[in-house]
Design a protein around this motif. Structure first.
Motif, PDB file in Angstrom:
ATOM      1  N   SER A 141       0.845  -1.194   0.000  1.00 57.97           N
ATOM      2  CA  SER A 141       0.000   0.000   0.000  1.00 57.97           C
ATOM      3  C   SER A 141       0.879   1.242   0.000  1.00 57.97           C
ATOM      4  N   SER A 142       0.284   2.365  -0.349  1.00 52.73           N
ATOM      5  CA  SER A 142       1.055   3.610  -0.377  1.00 52.73           C
ATOM      6  C   SER A 142       0.120   4.803  -0.264  1.00 52.73           C
ATOM      7  N   THR A 143       0.657   5.880   0.318  1.00 53.51           N
ATOM      8  CA  THR A 143      -0.100   7.120   0.477  1.00 53.51           C
ATOM      9  C   THR A 143       0.761   8.294   0.038  1.00 53.51           C
ATOM     10  N   LEU A 144       0.181   9.167  -0.738  1.00 56.25           N
ATOM     11  CA  LEU A 144       0.827  10.443  -1.066  1.00 56.25           C
ATOM     12  C   LEU A 144      -0.056  11.567  -0.548  1.00 56.25           C
ATOM     13  N   SER A 145       0.577  12.617  -0.059  1.00 55.22           N
ATOM     14  CA  SER A 145      -0.181  13.768   0.428  1.00 55.22           C
ATOM     15  C   SER A 145       0.286  15.036  -0.272  1.00 55.22           C
ATOM     16  N   LYS A 146      -0.606  15.980  -0.335  1.00 59.83           N
ATOM     17  CA  LYS A 146      -0.266  17.270  -0.940  1.00 59.83           C
ATOM     18  C   LYS A 146       0.830  17.964  -0.140  1.00 59.83           C
ATOM     19  N   SER A 147       0.776  17.825   1.192  1.00 59.60           N
ATOM     20  CA  SER A 147       1.789  18.496   2.020  1.00 59.60           C
ATOM     21  C   SER A 147       3.170  17.918   1.774  1.00 59.60           C
ATOM     22  N   LEU A 148       3.268  16.607   1.520  1.00 57.54           N
ATOM     23  CA  LEU A 148       4.565  15.989   1.233  1.00 57.54           C
ATOM     24  C   LEU A 148       5.152  16.568  -0.044  1.00 57.54           C
TER      25      LEU A 148
ATOM     26  N   ASP B 119      -4.725  19.303   4.858  1.00 60.11           N
ATOM     27  CA  ASP B 119      -4.007  18.439   3.914  1.00 60.11           C
ATOM     28  C   ASP B 119      -4.987  17.580   3.127  1.00 60.11           C
ATOM     29  N   VAL B 120      -4.477  17.010   2.026  1.00 61.52           N
ATOM     30  CA  VAL B 120      -5.229  16.077   1.190  1.00 61.52           C
ATOM     31  C   VAL B 120      -4.341  14.856   0.946  1.00 61.52           C
ATOM     32  N   PHE B 121      -4.915  13.673   1.093  1.00 57.49           N
ATOM     33  CA  PHE B 121      -4.176  12.428   0.945  1.00 57.49           C
ATOM     34  C   PHE B 121      -4.804  11.581  -0.152  1.00 57.49           C
ATOM     35  N   PHE B 122      -3.963  10.883  -0.893  1.00 62.23           N
ATOM     36  CA  PHE B 122      -4.457   9.869  -1.824  1.00 62.23           C
ATOM     37  C   PHE B 122      -3.892   8.540  -1.357  1.00 62.23           C
ATOM     38  N   ARG B 123      -4.785   7.605  -1.031  1.00 68.59           N
ATOM     39  CA  ARG B 123      -4.395   6.324  -0.448  1.00 68.59           C
ATOM     40  C   ARG B 123      -4.686   5.178  -1.409  1.00 68.59           C
ATOM     41  N   MET B 124      -3.692   4.351  -1.655  1.00 66.64           N
ATOM     42  CA  MET B 124      -3.851   3.139  -2.447  1.00 66.64           C
ATOM     43  C   MET B 124      -3.661   1.970  -1.476  1.00 66.64           C
ATOM     44  N   LEU B 125      -4.753   1.323  -1.093  1.00 67.32           N
ATOM     45  CA  LEU B 125      -4.750   0.328  -0.031  1.00 67.32           C
ATOM     46  C   LEU B 125      -4.936  -1.077  -0.607  1.00 67.32           C
ATOM     47  N   CYS B 126      -4.021  -1.969  -0.259  1.00 66.44           N
ATOM     48  CA  CYS B 126      -4.182  -3.379  -0.626  1.00 66.44           C
ATOM     49  C   CYS B 126      -4.994  -4.041   0.482  1.00 66.44           C
ATOM     50  N   VAL B 127      -6.276  -4.261   0.242  1.00 65.79           N
ATOM     51  CA  VAL B 127      -7.141  -4.802   1.289  1.00 65.79           C
ATOM     52  C   VAL B 127      -6.897  -6.290   1.510  1.00 65.79           C
ATOM     53  N   ASP B 128      -6.386  -6.983   0.500  1.00 62.79           N
ATOM     54  CA  ASP B 128      -6.153  -8.424   0.603  1.00 62.79           C
ATOM     55  C   ASP B 128      -4.793  -8.762  -0.006  1.00 62.79           C
ATOM     56  N   PRO B 129      -3.735  -8.786   0.811  1.00 63.35           N
ATOM     57  CA  PRO B 129      -2.405  -9.077   0.279  1.00 63.35           C
ATOM     58  C   PRO B 129      -2.078 -10.564   0.226  1.00 63.35           C
ATOM     59  N   SER B 130      -3.048 -11.447   0.467  1.00 66.01           N
ATOM     60  CA  SER B 130      -2.740 -12.871   0.644  1.00 66.01           C
ATOM     61  C   SER B 130      -2.060 -13.489  -0.575  1.00 66.01           C
ATOM     62  N   LYS B 131      -2.538 -13.195  -1.778  1.00 66.14           N
ATOM     63  CA  LYS B 131      -1.917 -13.784  -2.971  1.00 66.14           C
ATOM     64  C   LYS B 131      -0.497 -13.269  -3.168  1.00 66.14           C
TER      65      LYS B 131
ATOM     66  N   THR C 233      -7.542  -6.501  -5.730  1.00 65.49           N
ATOM     67  CA  THR C 233      -7.400  -6.532  -4.269  1.00 65.49           C
ATOM     68  C   THR C 233      -7.095  -5.149  -3.696  1.00 65.49           C
ATOM     69  N   TYR C 234      -7.120  -4.128  -4.523  1.00 60.90           N
ATOM     70  CA  TYR C 234      -6.839  -2.756  -4.071  1.00 60.90           C
ATOM     71  C   TYR C 234      -8.121  -1.932  -3.993  1.00 60.90           C
ATOM     72  N   ARG C 235      -8.100  -0.968  -3.089  1.00 60.04           N
ATOM     73  CA  ARG C 235      -9.123   0.060  -3.013  1.00 60.04           C
ATOM     74  C   ARG C 235      -8.413   1.411  -2.877  1.00 60.04           C
ATOM     75  N   CYS C 236      -8.924   2.393  -3.573  1.00 59.42           N
ATOM     76  CA  CYS C 236      -8.334   3.739  -3.518  1.00 59.42           C
ATOM     77  C   CYS C 236      -9.345   4.721  -2.928  1.00 59.42           C
ATOM     78  N   TYR C 237      -8.826   5.671  -2.201  1.00 61.43           N
ATOM     79  CA  TYR C 237      -9.680   6.760  -1.740  1.00 61.43           C
ATOM     80  C   TYR C 237      -8.830   8.007  -1.505  1.00 61.43           C
ATOM     81  N   ALA C 238      -9.461   9.142  -1.613  1.00 64.02           N
ATOM     82  CA  ALA C 238      -8.828  10.417  -1.297  1.00 64.02           C
ATOM     83  C   ALA C 238      -9.475  10.946  -0.030  1.00 64.02           C
ATOM     84  N   GLU C 239      -8.661  11.502   0.855  1.00 65.17           N
ATOM     85  CA  GLU C 239      -9.182  12.008   2.123  1.00 65.17           C
ATOM     86  C   GLU C 239      -8.731  13.448   2.325  1.00 65.17           C
TER      87      GLU C 239
END
Length: 781
Positions: free
Chosen positions: A395-402, A507-519, A496-502
């Protein structure tokens, strides 16, 4: 002389004997490697029908010293002329002529191997070898070097490489022979097996012999480290295992494995082991970049390392951090890279999970798609952590502040282009900011963000052509996460990924979340011959098997505590509800229970709460008389955590109470034996707080199996409770009490679990019953 039989790729053969030059992260890094792969493919696609791309070649080479099965893929083979021409393609960000001059022998050695294998497979008296160089940015900067060799010249060269390689490894071969002989008679290093140790060792030995995966839950005190390491190294004697990887989630696990390796060595096995450290923990020049202009330990590394490795292998020393630092300093070598190269010769490698599982930083030399891991056994300690760590790695997150912090850190006109590109990247977050506060689902990784990251890469590559740009720490922090984000999006993003912006207030974040890393985790595990995933708390076992590597039909072993049951008094108080809606009302009653629990006997106690908010809210109601109370603080440093634990000393002359957060830094990996800890209370059932990410995990598993709530909330919470309970009884002399406060502990899922693990637990229906129960327990001693 005993012949050696080896299977090697072309790189494995020629790199150790022919590579020269410096460590230089400006030339060799993830970005240039990725760009090189793309340019390889582009160049190959433009060739005519006489050009064959990525041709697999293999040859068994028998010489007096040994037999090497050599294989690899040639970049290109050009047919249609008087003889075939092997094309070896190289790209760089250095001036091409300089790059070719410095590395020609290394590159030519690779191409000669391919040419020899091709003639052996297809026939012919001679072959051409072409080294094709071109610049990754300046397409006009090209260089082609052509050579022609007879078959006998190619054969002589390749056999020479094999002899030099086998000579370089002669010490390793001699050591392996001595190691395998010693393994036949190696006795268990301690006087006797503890309860459960022999059974666990037998199961692990079975995996070492036959391969596959094994899940093990063995309570604290079983002696899991030695019970897994001992049978693993015993398997050396049959040649079924050649290298053992002991993977840990925390430094304490690595220390335990290293100590066990020393005990095995002292018991008579000449074990070569190394514990791999993160770069920041071993670097001689922290804060400097890895190139010869900034670090003298990078200069000439590859030429100097061969001699230093031979000296290390001849030293009869353990390859601990002190030895590696001293040895590297005396040879002016980078200790981080040296420990990795030395590991090629080691029998046991102790390392963090990320060296095995992380798609960005894993050890490609061992676990790439091309590597042969068929004689590797992987032991995965504290395996209940693999799921969360695996999810984080993918998973990974990028933010505008970064992005903006990176921009602010670049001062001066020479950074004008970078600042402009960073500004454009920051604008990609604006559309999510306009949606208002909160989290907003997004279908896939934002293309504007990916394009912005790619533009920054191109700018830096163009800058490297002119000598490069010095970059700030803030920019490098941004670059590391941006590169991870980009690679995960391009190479691993799937269903197996879900994305959301918060959007938050600042600040504003863009999150790429691996909800199921089993494979993804399973693909790593299956690269090795066998893997043992073990922990003191791997319950519910079906949950951990399925969520970690998929499926529930894997072999598993569940052991009980090796210590007398009467040493633990486990109480469940089901008259209190710590559900979120009831929490405010629960404070007075919980405080009464905790007071009765602590006042029963002088000593050291840990009280675990579901959150900082709960702990801070109940604190004014807690009354422990003359007891000293210490509370866990947010974001404690390792030194602060160590100092906190040191307060709970043996033979206390007054009561000390530690107020802690369930699932936090003090929930596992601590070792307070004897009377350093006599009581543990857990408020609540440990469920993670309801939030965006856990709800995404829940929704995913609801669609998959209908078990979303269990996967996202109940099962992870249950494991946190078991970790806290496991802090208490850690030796034969440990004795203490546990109090669990929440009405949900009488639900079937919890009750059946505790009946299996702790069948003698008591239900207490009032604070007064806690006092009565403890009075009886302490009298029994």
């Amino acid at each position: 002389m005993q012949k050696r039989y080896l299977s090697l790729s072309v790189h494995e053969l020629v790199d150790p004997i022919l590579r020269e030059g410096d460590i230089d992260d400006r030339v060799y890094n993830q970005e240039t490697m990725a760009a090189g792969s793309r340019l390889h493919s582009l160049y190959q696609s433009k060739q005519n029908s006489d050009y064959l791309s990525e041709v697999y070649l293999a040859k068994r080479i028998e010489i007096e010293e040994g037999v090497i099965s050599l294989s690899g893929r040639a970049d290109g083979i050009i047919l249609g002329g008087a003889y075939p021409v092997i094309d070896e393609i190289k790209t760089t960000v250095m001036p091409v002529a300089q790059f070719a001059q410095e590395q020609e022998a290394w590159h030519l050695g690779q191409a000669i191997c391919y040419a020899y294998m091709y003639l052996c497979m297809q026939g012919g008296e001679k072959a051409g070898v072409r080294l094709t160089y071109f610049h990754q940015i300046n397409t006009d900067d090209k260089l082609i070097r052509d050579f022609v060799y007879s078959f006998s010249e190619l054969e002589e060269a390749v056999e020479g490489y094999c002899r030099e390689y086998l000579s370089f490894l002669s010490l390793t071969f001699l050591h392996a022979k001595e190691r395998d002989e010693a393994a036949k008679t190696l006795a268990f290093p301690y006087k006797a097996f503890r309860k459960g140790q022999r059974e666990l060792a037998r199961y692990v030995y079975g995996v070492a012999q036959r391969g596959g995966e094994l899940f093990v839950e063995a309570p604290t005190g079983t002696g899991k480290t030695m019970s897994t390491l001992y049978p693993a190294v015993k398997a050396y004697r049959e040649g079924r295992v050649d290298k053992v990887f002991y993977l840990t989630a925390k430094n304490t696990g690595a220390q335990s494995a290293s100590a066990a390796a020393k005990d095995i060595r002292d018991a008579g096995l000449p074990l070569w082991d190394v514990s791999l450290l993160a770069k920041e923990k071993i670097c001689f020049n922290p804060g400097r970049q890895c190139n010869p202009d900034e670090c003298p330990f990078a200069k000439g590394y590859f030429g100097k390392a061969r001699k230093a490795i031979k000296e290390a292998l001849s030293s009869n020393r353990r390859f601990d951090v002190e030895f590696i630092k001293d040895h590297c300093f005396s040879h002016a070598l980078c200790p981080f890279e040296f420990q990795l190269d030395l590991s090629n010769h080691c029998d046991l490698i102790v390392a963090d999970y990320n060296y095995f599982f992380d798609p960005i930083v894993k050890l490609e030399r061992y676990f790439s798609d091309e590597a042969d891991a068929s004689t590797f056994l992987v032991l995965i300690d504290e395996a209940h952590n693999v799921l969360d760590r695996g999810r984080d790695m993918y998973s990974s997150t990028l933010s505008k502040s970064l992005v903006l912090d990176a921009k602010k850190s670049l001062k001066g006109d020479k950074y004008k282009g970078l600042r402009k590109s960073l500004s454009n990247l920051a604008k990609a977050f604006d559309e999510y900011e306009e949606l208002g506060l909160g989290a907003h689902d997004v279908e896939k990784p934002d293309q504007a963000i990916l394009k912005g990251i790619n533009n920054l890469k191109a700018l830096l590559q163009r800058a490297s052509k002119k000598g490069g740009l010095p970059l700030s720490d803030e920019y490098r922090a941004f670059s590391r996460e941006a590169n991870r984000f980009y690679r995960l999006a391009e190479e691993h993003f799937d269903a197996t990924y879900r994305c959301y912006a918060e959007t938050k207030r600042k600040d504003v974040f863009f999150r790429m979340l691996c909800v199921d890393p089993s494979k993804k985790i399973a693909s790593s595990v299956k690269k090795a011959k066998g893997a043992v995933l073990f922990s003191a708390t791997l319950s519910p076992i079906d949950y951990y098997m399925d969520a970690t590597i998929g499926g529930v039909d894997h072999p598993y072993l569940l052991l009980t505590s090796p210590f007398p049951r009467q040493n633990l008094d486990l109480m469940v108080a089901p008259k209190v509800s710590v559900r979120y809606k009831d929490r405010a009302a629960s404070y007075p009653e919980v405080a009464k229970y905790l007071r009765r629990f602590v006042e029963a006997k002088m000593g050291n106690y840990f009280l675990y709460f579901p959150s900082y908010e709960y702990m801070e809210a109940i604190l004014p109601l807690l009354d422990f008389g003359e007891a000293e109370v210490l509370a866990q603080q947010r974001q404690m440093t390792p030194a602060q955590r160590e100092s906190f634990l040191a307060e709970f000393s043996p033979n206390p002359d007054h009561t000390k109470v530690g107020l802690l957060i369930l699932g936090g830094a003090f929930s596992e990996g601590i070792d307070l034996v004897d009377d350093r800890l006599i009581g543990v209370a857990v408020v609540g059932v440990g469920m993670p707080q309801i939030g965006k990410e856990n709800d995404l995990i829940r929704a995913y598993h609801d669609r998959l199996s209908g078990n979303g709530f269990a996967y996202a909330y109940m099962d992870p919470g249950m494991n946190k409770v078991l970790q806290a309970v496991g802090r208490l009884i850690r030796s034969e002399t440990d004795r203490g009490a546990v109090l669990l406060l929440d009405d949900r502990y009488l639900q079937e899922e919890y009750r059946s679990l505790f009946q299996r693990l702790y069948p003698d637990y008591d239900v207490v229906l009032s604070p007064e019953e806690v006092s009565d129960n403890l009075a009886h327990f302490h009298r029994k001693k």
